[in-house]
Design a protein around this motif. Structure first.
Motif, PDB file in Angstrom:
ATOM      1  N   PHE A  87      -5.593  -4.124   9.707  1.00  0.00           N
ATOM      2  CA  PHE A  87      -6.403  -5.533  10.029  1.00  0.00           C
ATOM      3  C   PHE A  87      -5.911  -6.564   9.477  1.00  0.00           C
ATOM      4  CE2 PHE A  87     -10.542  -2.247   9.090  1.00  0.00           C
ATOM      5  CZ  PHE A  87     -10.767  -3.899   9.520  1.00  0.00           C
TER       6      PHE A  87
ATOM      7  N   THR B 101      -4.137  -7.155  13.049  1.00  0.00           N
ATOM      8  CA  THR B 101      -4.884  -7.509  14.181  1.00  0.00           C
ATOM      9  C   THR B 101      -5.409  -8.868  14.336  1.00  0.00           C
ATOM     10  OG1 THR B 101      -5.498  -4.801  14.089  1.00  0.00           O
ATOM     11  CG2 THR B 101      -6.756  -6.269  15.380  1.00  0.00           C
ATOM     12  N   GLY B 102      -6.109  -9.215  13.128  1.00  0.00           N
ATOM     13  CA  GLY B 102      -6.544 -10.086  13.017  1.00  0.00           C
ATOM     14  C   GLY B 102      -4.710 -11.446  12.706  1.00  0.00           C
TER      15      GLY B 102
ATOM     16  N   GLY C  32      -5.730 -13.922  16.008  1.00  0.00           N
ATOM     17  CA  GLY C  32      -5.082 -15.538  15.195  1.00  0.00           C
ATOM     18  C   GLY C  32      -3.902 -15.818  15.900  1.00  0.00           C
TER      19      GLY C  32
ATOM     20  N   GLY D  71      -5.929 -16.140  10.673  1.00  0.00           N
ATOM     21  CA  GLY D  71      -6.562 -14.868  11.485  1.00  0.00           C
ATOM     22  C   GLY D  71      -6.233 -12.687  10.520  1.00  0.00           C
ATOM     23  N   ALA D  72      -4.412 -13.294   9.359  1.00  0.00           N
ATOM     24  CA  ALA D  72      -4.727 -12.223   9.214  1.00  0.00           C
ATOM     25  C   ALA D  72      -5.650 -12.722   7.747  1.00  0.00           C
ATOM     26  CB  ALA D  72      -3.213 -12.540   8.653  1.00  0.00           C
TER      27      ALA D  72
ATOM     28  N   LEU E  87      -8.745 -14.125   7.487  1.00  0.00           N
ATOM     29  CA  LEU E  87      -9.915 -13.672   7.658  1.00  0.00           C
ATOM     30  C   LEU E  87      -9.629 -11.937   7.633  1.00  0.00           C
ATOM     31  CD1 LEU E  87     -10.504 -16.232   9.981  1.00  0.00           C
ATOM     32  CD2 LEU E  87     -11.582 -16.039   7.218  1.00  0.00           C
ATOM     33  N   ALA E  88      -9.158 -11.472   8.092  1.00  0.00           N
ATOM     34  CA  ALA E  88      -8.913  -9.560   8.624  1.00  0.00           C
ATOM     35  C   ALA E  88      -8.915  -9.028   7.070  1.00  0.00           C
ATOM     36  CB  ALA E  88      -8.495  -9.604   9.249  1.00  0.00           C
TER      37      ALA E  88
END
Length: 80
Positions: A14, A17-18, A22, A62-63, A65-66
């Motif tokens: 996760f 991917t985040g 991002g 992004g990381a 939020l993931a």
């Protein structure tokens, strides 16, 4: 019949991917054409600096939020 074990998310995947998504969004924002002719006269940094900064910022957000999403999915999976 034994109950099915709870499916929990792989946090590392996760986060990676985040961060990748991002980074891609940050690079896209960095490469967009800035608005207006007066904008280019006031900028004190290069395009590569903007792309690097926005890419790193995007990867960080992004990381994060993931990671929050993975934690929420983990908690909801363990409750059932």
């Amino acid at each position: 019949m034994s109950p099915e074990p709870a499916r929990i998310p792989n946090h590392k995947r996760f986060l990676l991917t985040g961060a990748f998504l991002g980074l891609a969004v940050g690079i896209w924002f960095g490469l967009r054409e800035p608005g207006g002719p007066s904008y280019s006269q006031t900028v004190q940094y290069s395009l590569s600096t903007a792309v690097l900064f926005l890419g790193a910022l995007g990867a960080f957000v992004g990381a994060g939020l993931a990671g929050v999403l993975a934690i929420l999915l983990d908690r909801s999976g363990r409750q059932h």
